[in-house]
Every structure is written in structure tokens, then in C-alpha cells.
Motif scaffolding. Structure first.
Motif, mmCIF file in Angstrom:
data_model
loop_
_atom_site.group_PDB
_atom_site.id
_atom_site.type_symbol
_atom_site.label_atom_id
_atom_site.label_comp_id
_atom_site.label_asym_id
_atom_site.label_seq_id
_atom_site.Cartn_x
_atom_site.Cartn_y
_atom_site.Cartn_z
ATOM 1 N N GLY A 103 0.822 -1.208 0.000
ATOM 2 C CA GLY A 103 0.000 0.000 0.000
ATOM 3 C C GLY A 103 0.854 1.254 0.000
ATOM 4 N N ASP A 130 -3.871 -10.494 4.186
ATOM 5 C CA ASP A 130 -2.738 -9.708 4.671
ATOM 6 C C ASP A 130 -1.515 -10.617 4.761
ATOM 7 O OD1 ASP A 130 -3.020 -11.231 7.005
ATOM 8 O OD2 ASP A 130 -3.900 -9.586 8.162
ATOM 9 N N VAL A 159 -6.810 -1.573 3.728
ATOM 10 C CA VAL A 159 -5.355 -1.643 3.558
ATOM 11 C C VAL A 159 -4.700 -0.518 4.360
ATOM 12 C CG1 VAL A 159 -5.476 -2.713 1.277
ATOM 13 C CG2 VAL A 159 -5.418 -0.227 1.468
ATOM 14 N N PHE A 165 0.085 -6.842 0.938
ATOM 15 C CA PHE A 165 -1.207 -7.493 0.779
ATOM 16 C C PHE A 165 -1.106 -8.481 -0.372
ATOM 17 C CE2 PHE A 165 -1.837 -3.472 2.797
ATOM 18 C CZ PHE A 165 -2.637 -3.808 3.875
#
Length: 192
Positions: A103, A130, A159, A165
């Protein structure tokens, strides 16, 4: 009488549809008009001489990518704006593809992804996890932008900045009685 007969022949000929090659996608059963067949590489109805078997484009395969530890790294992904479309393929016998992303600084809430794939082949299921493997989101049918004969699955997950992720893309539960247990797909980040 000859003129009337010629006009009748022309009128009947005009009622017979002449469907051009590539005019539409094959359906889930890969059905096409009687003089055409389903092309595996394009999912279009074409002349039988133009049919190619389904094959994954080597440029979109990132094997091994069958576990989160082997996931293909997409790098840092912006959550606020749509990103580039990522082409992929589940080859025959390939149960799942894993992708990973990190992210970016604008990832403060959720990210949504859409996966488009042709009706004529196996549906694609989506899951987002995750780094610990906890399920964050799973796919559900959705509308995707695209041409006719394309459908999609979308997923959304929370996120955070700098975290990794994972996206798992697997074959669906419908596989055309084993005749289409493979598919190509396009994944797109569609923002929060």
C-alpha cells in the motif's frame, strides 16, 4: 415469371444471416453458429480453420506463483486512483495465481479490485489477504467495463500504508463440465 423467381431467390437469400467471423463471443458452452467454432485464444466465434486451442500467453505467466510466498510482486500500488490493468492467465491445471502489492501513502481506507474474464471459460474467484494470511476480502460477481462476452468478480479490503497485501486468483466452481478449466483474466485496481 423468371423475374419473380429471381426476386424470390434474392429475398430468401437476404433473410439468411451471414454472421461475420469474430462478430461475437462464444457462450459458456462455447457454442457458435453452425459454420463457426469457438476460438480458445480469443473466445470469439470464427471459421473452423481459424480456431486455435486455448493457451496462456507466456508474457502473462509468472510461475511459480501458487502460494503467497511465491506471489508475483506488483510493487507499490496507489489506492486512490485506478492503476494499470494487469493481464494474467490460469492455465489448464493451474489452480491459483498469487499477486502481492504494498500500500502506498494514499492507502488510508480500502482498496477495490476488479477481475474481468470471458464468459466462455472458467470464472475467476478472488481473495485478498494480509501478510499473516488472514482473509480481508473475497470476490463477488460485479459489472466490469469491457466488451460483450466479458464478466467479472470484484473484491474490497481495508489496507494500510507500507503493508504487504496478497491477491489470490483461482478457478471458479463452474468449469463447463471440465471442458474449460482454464481462463485468461485482467485485474484492475479500481480505487477505494
Amino acid at each position: 415469371m423468371a423475374i419473380l423467381r429471381a426476386a424470390l431467390v434474392l429475398a430468401l437469400a437476404a433473410c439468411t444471416p451471414d454472421i461475420a467471423d469474430g462478430a461475437f463471443h462464444c457462450g459458456p458452452e462455447e457454442t457458435c453458429p453452425p459454420d463457426q467454432a469457438c476460438d480458445g485464444s480469443s473466445t470469439l466465434c470464427v471459421a473452423p480453420s481459424e480456431v486455435h486451442p486455448f493457451a496462456c500467453d507466456p508474457s502473462v505467466l509468472h510461475e511459480p506463483d501458487d502460494t503467497p510466498a511465491q506471489a508475483f510482486d506488483l510493487g507499490i500500488v496507489s489506492c486512490a486512483t485506478p492503476s494499470a490493468i494487469i493481464a494474467g492467465c490460469l492455465a489448464p491445471g493451474d489452480a491459483i495465481n498469487w499477486l502481492t502489492f504494498t500500500g502506498s501513502g494514499d492507502c488510508t481506507a480500502t482498496v477495490s479490485i476488479g477481475v474481468a474474464f470471458p464468459y466462455a471459460f472458467e470464472p475467476v474467484d478472488v481473495q485478498m489477504t494480509d501478510g499473516s494470511g488472514s482473509l480481508l476480502g473475497s470476490g463477488s460477481p460485479c459489472d466490469v467495463d469491457g466488451e460483450g462476452g466479458i464478466t467479472g468478480t470484484c473484491a474490497q479490503a481495508a489496507v494500510s500504508v507500507g503493508s504487504a497485501f496478497f491477491i489470490g486468483l483461482s478457478g471458479g466452481t463452474q468449469n463447463c463440465d471440465g471442458a474449460c478449466a482454464f481462463t485468461s483474466y485482467q485485474l484492475e485496481f479500481i480505487g477505494p
